[in-house]
Scaffold this motif. Structure first.
Motif, PDB file in Angstrom:
ATOM      1  N   VAL A   1     -23.346 -18.062  52.413  1.00 16.50           N
ATOM      2  CA  VAL A   1     -23.720 -18.592  51.222  1.00 16.50           C
ATOM      3  C   VAL A   1     -23.443 -20.089  51.256  1.00 16.50           C
ATOM      4  CG1 VAL A   1     -22.689 -18.727  48.771  1.00 16.50           C
ATOM      5  CG2 VAL A   1     -23.131 -16.419  49.874  1.00 16.50           C
ATOM      6  N   ALA A   2     -22.373 -20.499  51.929  1.00 15.44           N
ATOM      7  CA  ALA A   2     -22.277 -22.014  52.248  1.00 15.44           C
ATOM      8  C   ALA A   2     -23.312 -22.541  53.083  1.00 15.44           C
ATOM      9  CB  ALA A   2     -21.049 -22.213  53.167  1.00 15.44           C
ATOM     10  N   HIS A   3     -23.862 -21.912  53.777  1.00 20.06           N
ATOM     11  CA  HIS A   3     -25.203 -22.442  54.392  1.00 20.06           C
ATOM     12  C   HIS A   3     -26.433 -22.636  53.605  1.00 20.06           C
ATOM     13  CE1 HIS A   3     -28.177 -22.120  58.220  1.00 20.06           C
ATOM     14  NE2 HIS A   3     -28.297 -23.265  57.782  1.00 20.06           N
ATOM     15  N   LEU A   4     -26.523 -21.556  52.561  1.00 18.61           N
ATOM     16  CA  LEU A   4     -27.570 -21.447  51.597  1.00 18.61           C
ATOM     17  C   LEU A   4     -27.347 -22.619  50.665  1.00 18.61           C
ATOM     18  CD1 LEU A   4     -29.861 -19.983  49.999  1.00 18.61           C
ATOM     19  CD2 LEU A   4     -28.035 -18.665  48.767  1.00 18.61           C
ATOM     20  N   ASP A   5     -26.260 -23.021  50.187  1.00 15.45           N
ATOM     21  CA  ASP A   5     -25.720 -23.937  49.233  1.00 15.45           C
ATOM     22  C   ASP A   5     -26.251 -25.418  50.037  1.00 15.45           C
ATOM     23  OD1 ASP A   5     -24.844 -25.219  46.839  1.00 15.45           O
ATOM     24  OD2 ASP A   5     -23.179 -25.787  48.320  1.00 15.45           O
ATOM     25  N   ALA A   6     -25.880 -25.542  51.211  1.00 15.05           N
ATOM     26  CA  ALA A   6     -26.153 -26.897  51.808  1.00 15.05           C
ATOM     27  C   ALA A   6     -27.896 -26.918  51.828  1.00 15.05           C
ATOM     28  CB  ALA A   6     -25.910 -26.865  53.335  1.00 15.05           C
ATOM     29  N   VAL A   7     -28.694 -26.096  52.327  1.00 13.85           N
ATOM     30  CA  VAL A   7     -30.218 -26.267  52.373  1.00 13.85           C
ATOM     31  C   VAL A   7     -30.624 -26.360  50.935  1.00 13.85           C
ATOM     32  CG1 VAL A   7     -32.317 -24.831  53.129  1.00 13.85           C
ATOM     33  CG2 VAL A   7     -30.248 -24.574  54.405  1.00 13.85           C
ATOM     34  N   VAL A   8     -30.228 -25.658  50.097  1.00 13.44           N
ATOM     35  CA  VAL A   8     -30.737 -25.576  48.791  1.00 13.44           C
ATOM     36  C   VAL A   8     -30.535 -26.940  48.198  1.00 13.44           C
ATOM     37  CG1 VAL A   8     -30.416 -25.049  46.278  1.00 13.44           C
ATOM     38  CG2 VAL A   8     -30.761 -23.036  48.196  1.00 13.44           C
ATOM     39  N   SER A   9     -29.221 -27.581  48.391  1.00 16.48           N
ATOM     40  CA  SER A   9     -28.782 -28.774  48.044  1.00 16.48           C
ATOM     41  C   SER A   9     -29.795 -30.088  48.468  1.00 16.48           C
ATOM     42  CB  SER A   9     -27.384 -29.217  48.496  1.00 16.48           C
ATOM     43  OG  SER A   9     -26.530 -28.251  47.717  1.00 16.48           O
TER      44      SER A   9
END
Length: 155
Positions: A114-122
């Motif tokens: 989820v942290a990686h997802l947040d970084a990419v989406v950001s």
């Protein structure tokens, strides 16, 4: 398909076999479609030259490579060149579609958590409004395509 390419049932069977297993030898492919190895090799070369077969690749399991989440990001209107550059600079983007409708882009990504997802989406949020959906289950992936059939007479 180009008018210069004569397309028949053998070609359709060759495409189906190669989409199921691109590692088939020409000898095995010929056996499966009931053609000699030289005949099937010539047909495959013609399909490649005509742009029907555009490449061969291995299909991998993202989870086996450590990607625990696959997601779809829908990106609103943004400057085309900036999105193209960001997609090119983002290795997590597996597939990118420039589309019509409310969204301008639909991206499939693979991330670790989820942290990686947040970084990419950001990164994409900086360019435009986004909407993200996590893929729970894939029920169809890489469906083989048969030749399209035009309108049938009398239909």
């Amino acid at each position: 398909m180009p008018d210069t390419l004569s397309f028949d049932g053998y070609d359709a069977r060759i495409l189906a076999e190669l989409q199921a297993d691109a590692r088939l030898s020409m000898t095995e492919l010929g056996r499966r479609v009931h053609l000699s190895q030289p005949a099937v090799t010539e047909r495959v070369r013609k399909l490649e030259a005509a742009g029907v077969i555009t490449g061969y690749r291995a299909t991998v399991n993202p989870q086996a490579l450590g990607y625990g989440i696959r997601a779809i990001i829908r990106v609103g209107r943004a400057e085309y060149g900036r999105i193209v550059r960001l997609v090119g600079d983002t290795p997590e983007v597996v597939t990118a579609y420039n589309v019509t409708g409310e969204d301008s882009w639909v991206l499939e990504i693979a991330v670790v958590d989820v942290a990686h997802l947040d970084a990419v989406v950001s990164r994409f949020c900086e360019l435009s409004e986004t909407s993200t959906s996590i893929i729970l289950k894939v029920t169809r992936d890489h469906q083989p395509l048969a030749p399209a059939r035009g309108p049938q007479p009398g239909a």
